[in-house]
Design an enzyme around this catalytic site. Structure first.
Site, PDB file in Angstrom:
ATOM      1  N   GLY A 157      27.294  53.294  31.463  1.00 50.08           N
ATOM      2  CA  GLY A 157      25.982  52.664  31.269  1.00 50.08           C
ATOM      3  C   GLY A 157      25.115  53.022  32.458  1.00 50.08           C
ATOM      4  N   ARG A 158      24.211  52.127  32.775  1.00 49.15           N
ATOM      5  CA  ARG A 158      23.276  52.418  33.867  1.00 49.15           C
ATOM      6  C   ARG A 158      23.971  52.710  35.184  1.00 49.15           C
ATOM      7  NH1 ARG A 158      20.937  48.122  30.730  1.00 49.15           N
ATOM      8  NH2 ARG A 158      22.634  46.979  31.677  1.00 49.15           N
ATOM      9  N   ILE A 159      24.924  51.838  35.565  1.00 47.22           N
ATOM     10  CA  ILE A 159      25.553  52.011  36.884  1.00 47.22           C
ATOM     11  C   ILE A 159      26.500  53.214  36.872  1.00 47.22           C
ATOM     12  CG2 ILE A 159      26.904  50.902  38.711  1.00 47.22           C
ATOM     13  CD1 ILE A 159      25.883  48.179  37.592  1.00 47.22           C
ATOM     14  N   THR A 237      33.741  47.866  41.236  1.00 48.68           N
ATOM     15  CA  THR A 237      32.568  47.047  41.564  1.00 48.68           C
ATOM     16  C   THR A 237      32.110  46.275  40.316  1.00 48.68           C
ATOM     17  OG1 THR A 237      31.142  48.936  41.101  1.00 48.68           O
ATOM     18  CG2 THR A 237      31.682  48.538  43.416  1.00 48.68           C
ATOM     19  N   ARG A 239      34.254  43.930  37.484  1.00 49.64           N
ATOM     20  CA  ARG A 239      34.834  42.580  37.503  1.00 49.64           C
ATOM     21  C   ARG A 239      36.324  42.715  37.815  1.00 49.64           C
ATOM     22  NH1 ARG A 239      30.323  41.295  37.890  1.00 49.64           N
ATOM     23  NH2 ARG A 239      29.090  39.787  36.669  1.00 49.64           N
ATOM     24  N   GLU A 268      37.852  34.996  42.325  1.00 54.20           N
ATOM     25  CA  GLU A 268      36.975  35.087  43.484  1.00 54.20           C
ATOM     26  C   GLU A 268      36.683  33.675  43.960  1.00 54.20           C
ATOM     27  OE1 GLU A 268      33.511  37.454  42.680  1.00 54.20           O
ATOM     28  OE2 GLU A 268      34.715  39.210  42.170  1.00 54.20           O
ATOM     29  N   HIS A 287      32.022  40.826  46.712  1.00 55.09           N
ATOM     30  CA  HIS A 287      31.105  40.867  45.560  1.00 55.09           C
ATOM     31  C   HIS A 287      29.647  40.959  46.027  1.00 55.09           C
ATOM     32  CE1 HIS A 287      30.892  39.799  41.015  1.00 55.09           C
ATOM     33  NE2 HIS A 287      29.897  40.613  41.361  1.00 55.09           N
TER      34      HIS A 287
HETATM   35  C1  GLV Z   1      27.029  41.294  39.578  1.00 57.28           C
HETATM   36  O1  GLV Z   1      28.221  41.415  39.531  1.00 57.28           O
HETATM   37  C2  GLV Z   1      26.208  41.180  38.439  1.00 57.28           C
HETATM   38  O2  GLV Z   1      26.737  41.052  37.322  1.00 57.28           O
HETATM   39  O3  GLV Z   1      24.976  41.189  38.605  1.00 57.28           O
HETATM   40  C1  GLV Z   2      26.638  47.681  33.530  1.00 52.32           C
HETATM   41  O1  GLV Z   2      26.570  46.585  34.025  1.00 52.32           O
HETATM   42  C2  GLV Z   2      25.693  48.752  33.777  1.00 52.32           C
HETATM   43  O2  GLV Z   2      24.542  48.436  34.032  1.00 52.32           O
HETATM   44  O3  GLV Z   2      26.152  49.906  33.794  1.00 52.32           O
END
Ligand code: GLV
Ligand code: GLV
Length: 329
Positions: A157-159, A237, A239, A268, A287
């Site tokens: 996805g985005r990240i 990074t 969960r 956590e 986190h």
């Molecule tokens: C951080 O883990 C978020 O979900 O923004």
């Molecule tokens: C997931 O949280 C993403 O933004 O890739």
């Protein structure tokens, strides 16, 4: 009369100011999250809840909210696995989150963990701070090359895609796996779609970037570690619950996994007695993926925008359950 909003933590003053223009607020002022009893009590009293990923917004909280006048839950995070979204949806309560604004910030942290784990930055730092500067030696503190290695992304996805963009500059081969193939992103970023097994078998670095769900919970366990290349480095990074931590510990101990970079844990905070904390090849942060001043401000403002829309009966700009609207009375 102004609508009432409960904030489970204090947020940036600019965001509070904005909120006060249209709502009366109550802020949980302690440094730890409010217990579920408090959440239930507040759900009975307020029109909006502004929540963090540490708050258990379970079916009870939502049920009480629905019986009273709770109109919106706005979470200051992209993830929302702490919220019983199906319950919110059937209660007709929209849930907001903060996608997009934290993408690059979180990828930066994931990349920092990857580099630190690969090149033993924290181990080296700790030794020097303890007064141990081992003389330069051909085999002292040798890590693994990042440049030119293969990076496997679980979740694109985005990240995940922001990680692929970083990997490009390191001349890495990028593999990814997720439910749906993304041909446009693949082409733009030079990534290859593979099965999970292929990704596990071929990657020098594996990094997790998926949402926690019943499908991803525990997805990296003993049998997945067996498929991995000896000397692999694992970054999480996303969960903590996506990885079986006991299996991770065993594989780190055995040296099959060379190092791990973790920003998340299950639970956590991590237990002080967790065996993972006894290993020098675990780099761990509490986190803080989205924790830059600029990004946290943007997240706070988005969260307030979602609350405002929810209180006035407008669609949330960033809603995780738009189906909720059709269940409204
Ligand atoms: C951080 O883990 C978020 O979900 O923004
Ligand atoms: C997931 O949280 C993403 O933004 O890739």
């Amino acid at each position: 009369m102004k609508k009432k909003v409960f904030l489970t933590r204090s947020i940036f003053p600019e965001a509070i100011e904005r909120l006060l223009q249209f709502a009366e607020i109550e802020v949980w002022s302690e440094n730890c999250p409010p217990p579920v009893e408090v959440l239930i009590q507040k759900a009975a009293e307020v029109d909006g809840m502004l929540t963090m990923l540490t708050d258990p917004i379970n079916a009870n909280v939502i049920h009480i909210g629905k019986q009273n006048h709770l109109k919106v839950i706005s979470q200051m995070a992209v993830g929302f696995d702490n919220i019983d979204v199906p319950s919110a949806t059937s209660a007709g309560i929209p849930v907001g989150n903060t996608p997009g604004v934290l993408t690059e910030t979180t990828a930066d942290l994931a990349w920092a963990l990857l580099m630190a784990a690969a090149r033993r930055v924290v181990e080296g730092n700790n030794e020097v701070h303890q007064g141990i500067w081992r003389p330069w030696g051909p085999d002292v503190m040798c890590g693994r090359d990042v440049y030119g290695a293969t990076l496997g992304l679980i979740g694109f996805g985005r990240i995940g895609q922001a990680m692929a963009a970083r990997a490009k500059g390191f001349n890495m081969k990028v593999l990814y796996t997720q439910r749906h193939r993304d041909l446009d992103a693949e082409k733009k970023l030079g990534a290859n779609f593979v099965t999970l097994i292929d990704l596990l078998q071929q990657s020098d670095f594996i990094s997790l970037h998926a949402y926690l769900s019943p499908e991803t919970k525990g997805m990296i366990g003993a049998s997945q570690f067996e498929e991995m290349k000896p000397g692999v480095i694992l970054i999480n990074t996303a969960r903590g619950a996506m990885i079986d931590q006991e299996a991770l510990y065993q594989n780190l101990l055995a040296g099959r996994v060379a190092a791990a970079g973790l920003d998340v844990s299950d639970p956590e905070p991590i237990s002080k007695d967790s065996p993972l904390l006894s290993l020098p090849n675990v780099v761990i942060t509490p986190h803080i993926g989205s924790a830059s001043i600029q990004t946290r401000k943007r997240m706070a403002m988005m969260t307030v925008g979602n609350i405002e829309a929810g209180l006035t009966g407008n669609p949330l700009p960033y809603c995780v359950n738009p189906e909720a609207y059709s269940n409204r009375k």
